[in-house]
Write an enzyme that holds these catalytic residues in place. Structure first.
Site, PDB file in Angstrom:
ATOM      1  N   HIS A  81      51.809  11.925  93.845  1.00  0.00           N
ATOM      2  CA  HIS A  81      52.365  13.078  93.135  1.00  0.00           C
ATOM      3  C   HIS A  81      51.561  14.340  93.410  1.00  0.00           C
ATOM      4  O   HIS A  81      50.356  14.275  93.617  1.00  0.00           O
ATOM      5  CB  HIS A  81      52.350  12.833  91.627  1.00  0.00           C
ATOM      6  N   VAL A 204      36.132 -11.471  82.705  1.00  0.00           N
ATOM      7  CA  VAL A 204      35.012 -11.095  81.852  1.00  0.00           C
ATOM      8  C   VAL A 204      35.472 -11.248  80.406  1.00  0.00           C
ATOM      9  O   VAL A 204      36.413 -10.580  79.981  1.00  0.00           O
ATOM     10  CB  VAL A 204      34.572  -9.641  82.118  1.00  0.00           C
ATOM     11  N   ILE A 371      45.212   5.153  82.084  1.00  0.00           N
ATOM     12  CA  ILE A 371      45.518   5.862  83.343  1.00  0.00           C
ATOM     13  C   ILE A 371      47.025   5.799  83.626  1.00  0.00           C
ATOM     14  O   ILE A 371      47.504   6.326  84.606  1.00  0.00           O
ATOM     15  CB  ILE A 371      44.693   5.240  84.508  1.00  0.00           C
TER      16      ILE A 371
END
Lengths: 511, 324
Positions: A81, A204, A371
C-alpha cells in the site's frame, strides 16, 4: 548462500521431521543468553530479525508454526500500500507511507517478486463520487502526492471492462503487488545466513525473569531458552504471552478476510488493483491482480473470538458476497473461472493499531501488536522504528557486523517468476529443470529440490507450496500433490505416510 | 526449423483417447505422427488403476467382453501402439500452443524448451477432478487429508498405504463408488458418500457391481452445503441439515473438468465455467488445425469411450491433413 552461520531447528521429535534438524535439547542452541529473542516469525518478526542481523548481536527467532510466515502473514491481499487512505498522523500511516517507498529496492535485494501495477479507485454511484475529493485531499495529507482524480472516461481507458455505472475515480500509481509468501522467507533466510538462530514448531508458553535481568522463554514443551531482551511479535498469540510477563493488558481478535481466486486466464482482463470507495456500511470488495498471474476478489471483514479455530475457514456466503461486491466494480468477473478460495486473519486490537510497548511488564521486554493487515507493507519501516526504540528504551548497543549480508543470491528468485528452463543451457546442466511436476504452473522437479535445499530446509507440503507455487494452480494439487510428497519423502528421508501438510496432526495418512 | 521437429500430426496426451487417435491415423496411412505425454509413461488414467490381488477390476472392455483392471487396459493399448511407427515423447510437458503458427512449445529433460510444428494438433489432454471451490457447495477448514481420488489411488496402489479409515467421499458418480469400494477393499472401516443430488449419479448396475465387492457406502442425498471441520486434518463434515459425520479425511470425486488450459491460454473459443473447448461436428476448435478428443470434450466417459472417440476423431484429422 554457501556460508550459513545460524542454526535452523524444529521442535518435533516425530518421524515427520528431518532427523538432524530436530530440537531436543536447549544446549543445541546456546549456553549463554541470547542478546535478543524474537517471538513470532511473521513478516514483522522476520523483518526485525533481518534488520537486527546487520549488527553484532546474538539473536533467536522462534515461532510455533512449522514454517515462517504461517500465521496472519500468509493470507493477505499481497498489496504494498501507499497508505493514501490511512488515518492521517497515526504511526501506522507514517510507517506504511515510508515503507511503501522502500519496497522497490528492497524486493530486489530480497529476490521477492514485486510489481508496481498501480490502483484505480472506482466510484460507481453519486454517494461514492461525492467522496472522491475528500479522499484525494486525504492522500495529499498522507504524503501520497502522485494520485490523480480521474473522469469517467479516464477510468474506462485505464480499465476497459469497468462497470458501466462508473462515475469517476482516482489513480494511485504506486500501489503495488508482491509475493507475500516470500517476504518472511527471504528475511528469515538472510537473517539465518548472518547468524540468527531460528527455532520453528516451538510454542512459547511464558516469559519469566530470573536474577541479573535475564529473561527465559518457557516453551510449551518445558524447555527453557535464556535471552536478555525479548520482543513479542507473536501476532494473534501475543496477548496471551504478554499476560505471562505482566505486560499491559490488550484485547486481540482475529478478523477474517475471505478471498476468491480466479484463473490465470482472467488476469488478462484486469491489470490494475481496483478499489471500491468505502461507504458508511462497508469498506467494500477489491479486485486484485496477483503477482503469480491470478486475480483475487475480497476480502470480507468478520470478527471472531480469539482462539476460534473457524476463523481461517471459508464460507459459501462469504465467497458469494465477495463475488457480488467485486462485480459491482467489474461485472464480467462473474463469468470468469474460479480456481480456489482462502481466508486470512488480521490481528485486530481493541486498544488501537500498532501497539508498541517498551519495557512492558518487565524491563527488556518489547510488545508489538495490532498490526492488523498492514504489516506486509510496513514491516521494513516498522523494523527500523523498533530498532531505534530498542536502542533508546532498552539500551541495546548496535555495532554493525562487517560480514553481514543484506540480500539473497540470484538463485533464490522463485522459479514460477523466472522459469529456470527458459534460461539457455539450464536444462542441459540440470536435466531436472526440464522435468515438470506441477502442470498448472509448470514447476519442475529441480525447482522443488532447490526449495527443499533452501536455508530453512522446509519439508511440509505447505512450506513447499509457498516457495514453489506448486499446488496453487487451477487443479489445486490434483496432479502434483502426491509427486511432491514422494519427492519430500525421498529427499528428506521422511517416510511417505509421515509427510504433513503443515506439521504434526496434518499427516497425509491418518493413524 | 530442424526437420526432426516437423510433424504431420501432433497429439497431446497419451491416454486412451490420444492413443486411439494415433492408432486411427496409422490405420489410415498417416505418417509422421508424434504422441506427447507429460507423465513418465503412457496409458493415462487407466494406468494408475493397478492390478492387485485385493483390487477390483473397474474398466469395461467390450472388445474382449469383460471387466478388467485399468493397468491391463493401458497395457492392451500400449501393445497395439508398439506395432506402429508413431513417435512417443514421454515426460514432455507442452507449455503452449500457437494455433496460427501451428507450433507447440514443450519442455523435457533431454531437450529443454523446444518448438515443434505440425499440420494438425489434437488435444487429448483428458480431465481432472473438481477442486472444492469448483464444487461450489463445500466450505470450511483447509486442512490436511483432503484428497482427490487420483491422489488416493496413487497412495493405495503404488505405495500400499491406506491413508483414510473413515473417509467421506464427495460426489456420487461411478468414480466415487469405485473409490469407495477401493477404500473398503483396502481396509477402510466405514465409507460415506455425499452429493447435492437426490439419487446417486452412478447407475444402479454399477452400484450393484460394487456390492459384489462388499462395498455398500451410506449415501447422503440432497446435501446443499457441507462444512469441513478440523484443524490439522478433518474430524467431521457437517451437512446443511445439521448432521455431523465423523471422518478422518475427505475424498473429492465430483464431475470432471476438462484439461483445456492449452486452448484457454491460446484464446480458442471455450465454454466457461464448464471449460469445454467449443468444437464443430468434425471435432475442430475455433482454429481448424486444432482438434479435441476424449474427456477434454466434457462429461464423464470411461476409457473405452475415449478410445473409440479417438478413432473417430482420427478419421476427421486424416481427412483434414490429406486435403492439406
Amino acid at each position: 548462500m554457501s556460508d550459513i552461520k545460524g542454526k535452523i531447528l524444529y521442535e518435533w521429535l516425530g518421524e515427520g521431521c528431518i532427523k538432524n534438524l530436530q530440537f531436543s535439547d536447549p544446549s543445541q542452541l546456546t549456553g549463554d543468553p541470547y542478546d535478543i529473542a524474537i517471538i513470532g516469525a511473521g513478516v514483522v518478526g522476520s523483518a526485525l530479525a533481518y534488520k537486527l542481523s546487520q549488527y553484532s548481536l546474538r539473536i533467536l527467532l522462534v515461532d510455533e508454526k512449522f514454517d515462517v510466515g504461517e500465521g496472519t502473514s500468509k493470507g493477505s491481499s499481497a498489496i504494498i500500500h501507499t497508505g493514501f487512505d490511512a488515518a492521517v498522523g497515526t504511526l501506522e500511516s507514517r510507517l506504511v507511507t515510508s515503507a511503501s517507498l522502500m519496497w522497490h529496492e528492497l524486493s530486489e535485494k530480497l529476490k521477492v517478486p514485486f510489481q508496481q501495477c498501480g490502483a484505480v479507485l472506482v466510484a460507481v454511484d453519486d454517494e461514492q463520487y461525492n467522496q472522491l475529493d475528500k479522499i484525494y485531499q486525504k492522500s495529499l495529507d498522507n504524503g501520497v502526492e502522485d494520485v490523480k482524480l480521474l473522469t469517467k472516461n479516464e477510468v474506462k481507458e485505464l480499465v476497459p471492462d469497468v462497470s458501466p455505472n462508473v462515475r469517476g475515480g482516482m489513480s494511485i500509481p504506486r500501489e503495488s503487488i508482491i509475493d507475500a509468501f516470500s517476504i518472511s522467507i527471504a528475511f528469515s533466510e538472510i537473517a539465518l545466513t548472518n547468524g540468527v538462530d531460528i527455532l520453528l514448531g516451538s510454542r512459547v508458553a511464558a516469559v519469566t525473569e530470573s536474577g541479573n535481568s535475564v529473561k527465559h522463554l518457557k516453551m510449551a514443551s518445558g524447555k527453557e531458552i535464556p535471552a536478555k531482551i525479548v520482543v513479542n511479535v507473536a501476532g494473534l498469540g501475543s496477548s496471551k504471552i504478554a499476560e505471562t510477563y505482566g505486560g499491559e493488558h490488550f484485547d486481540l481478535n482475529p478478523r477474517r478476510g475471505q478471498f476468491i481466486i480466479f484463473d490465470e486466464a482472467s488476469r488478462s482482463i484486469v491489470n490494475k488493483i481496483l478499489l471500491p470507495i468505502p461507504t458508511a456500511q462497508t469498506k467494500g470488495v477489491l479486485v486484485i491482480p496477483t503477482i503469480s498471474g491470478n486475480l483475487l476478489a475480497g476480502p470480507t471483514a468478520e470478527d471472531f473470538e480469539l482462539g476460534d479455530k473457524s476463523a481461517t475457514a471459508t464460507t459459501i456466503d462469504g465467497l458469494e458476497l465477495m463475488l457480488k461486491g467485486a462485480s459491482k466494480l467489474f461485472p464480467s468477473l462473474t463469468g470468469e473461472p474460479r480456481i480456489g478460495s482462502f481466508a486470512g486473519v488480521r490481528c485486530a486490537c481493541k486498544q488501537g493499531t500498532y501497539q508498541i510497548r517498551y519495557n512492558d511488564g518487565l524491563p527488556g521486554i518489547l510488545t508489538v501488536s495490532g498490526i492488523r493487515s498492514t504489516g506486509v507493507t510496513s514491516c521494513p519501516a516498522l523494523a527500523e522504528y523498533l530498532i531505534e526504540g530498542l536502542k533508546k528504551e532498552c539500551g541495546v548497543s548496535l555495532k554493525p557486523d562487517p560480514q553481514a549480508v543484506d540480500s539473497r543470491p540470484e538463485s533464490s528468485l522463485p522459479g514460477w517468476w523466472k522459469h529456470p528452463y527458459e534460461k539457455n543451457g539450464a536444462v542441459k546442466a540440470r536435466p531436472d529443470y526440464g522435468q515438470i511436476i506441477c502442470n498448472c504452473e509448470n514447476i519442475s522437479h529441480g525447482e522443488i529440490i532447490d526449495a527443499l535445499d533452501s536455508p530453512l530446509k522446509p519439508f511440509t507440503l505447505d512450506a513447499i507450496k509457498r516457495r514453489t507455487w506448486t499446488q496453487t494452480g487451477r487443479c489445486q494439487g490434483f496432479d502434483c500433490t502426491m509427486k511432491i510428497a514422494e519427492l519430500i519423502s525421498e529427499h528428506c528421508g521422511i517416510p511417505l505416510d509421515k509427510i504433513t501438510k503443515n506439521g504434526p496432526g496434518s499427516e497425509i495418512v491418518s493413524r | 526449423m530442424n526437420s526432426e521437429h516437423k510433424f504431420n500430426v501432433a497429439i497431446i496426451g497419451a491416454g486412451p483417447a490420444g492413443i486411439g487417435v494415433a492408432l486411427g491415423l496409422t490405420k489410415r496411412g498417416i505418417k509422421s505422427v508424434v504422441l506427447i505425454e507429460r507423465n513418465d509413461d503412457i496409458g493415462g488414467v487407466p494406468s494408475i488403476y493397478k492390478k492387485k490381488k485385493s483390487g477390483i477390476p473397474t474398466f469395461i472392455n467390450w472388445i474382449r467382453g469383460r471387466v478388467i483392471f485399468g493397468e491391463d487396459y493401458a497395457g492392451w493399448l500400449h501393445q497395439k501402439l508398439s506395432k506402429t511407427d508413431v513417435r512417443i515423447w514421454r515426460a514432455s510437458k507442452v507449455l503452449r500452443i500457437d494455433p496460427e503458427r501451428k507450433s507447440i512449445t514443450l519442455v523435457n529433460s533431454e531437450k529443454g524448451p523446444l518448438d515443434i510444428t505440425a499440420n494438425a494438433v489434437v488435444l487429448a489432454c483428458g480431465a481432472r477432478e473438481k477442486s472444492p471451490v469448483e464444487f461450489g457447495w463445500l466450505s470450511g477448514a483447509r486442512s490436511g487429508r483432503i484428497f482427490f481420488s487420483k491422489n488416493l489411488l496413487e497412495l493405495i496402489d503404488q505405495h500400499d498405504i491406506l491413508p483414510l479409515k473413515k473417509p467421506v467421499v464427495i460426489g456420487s458418480d461411478l468414480n466415487a463408488y469405485a473409490i469407495a469400494a477401493k477404500l473398503k477393499q483396502s481396509g477402510a472401516e466405514k465409507v460415506a458418500i455425499i452429493d447435492n443430488r437426490q439419487r446417486p449419479k452412478s447407475p444402479l448396475f454399477s452400484r450393484l457391481y460394487f456390492r459384489l465387492w462388499k462395498s455398500k457406502p451410506k449415501f447422503h442425498a440432497h446435501v446443499e452445503s457441507v462444512t469441513f471441520k478440523g484443524n490439522g486434518a478433518p474430524s467431521a463434515v457437517v451437512l446443511d441439515n445439521g448432521t455431523s459425520i465423523p471422518c478422518d479425511g475427505i475424498v473429492l470425486s465430483g464431475d470432471l473438468i476438462p484439461n483445456s488450459e492449452l486452448a484457454l491460454l491460446a484464446r480458442l473459443k471455450m465454454d466457461i465455467p464448464s471449460r469445454k473447448p467449443m468444437v464443430n461436428s468434425n471435432f475442430q476448435l475455433s482454429e481448424p488445425a486444432i482438434f479435441a478428443a476424449g474427456n477434454i470434450l466434457g462429461g464423464f466417459h470411461g476409457a473405452e469411450w475415449c478410445y473409440f472417440n479417438g478413432l473417430k476423431v482420427a478419421k476427421k484429422v486424416a481427412e483434414y491433413v490429406k486435403n492439406g
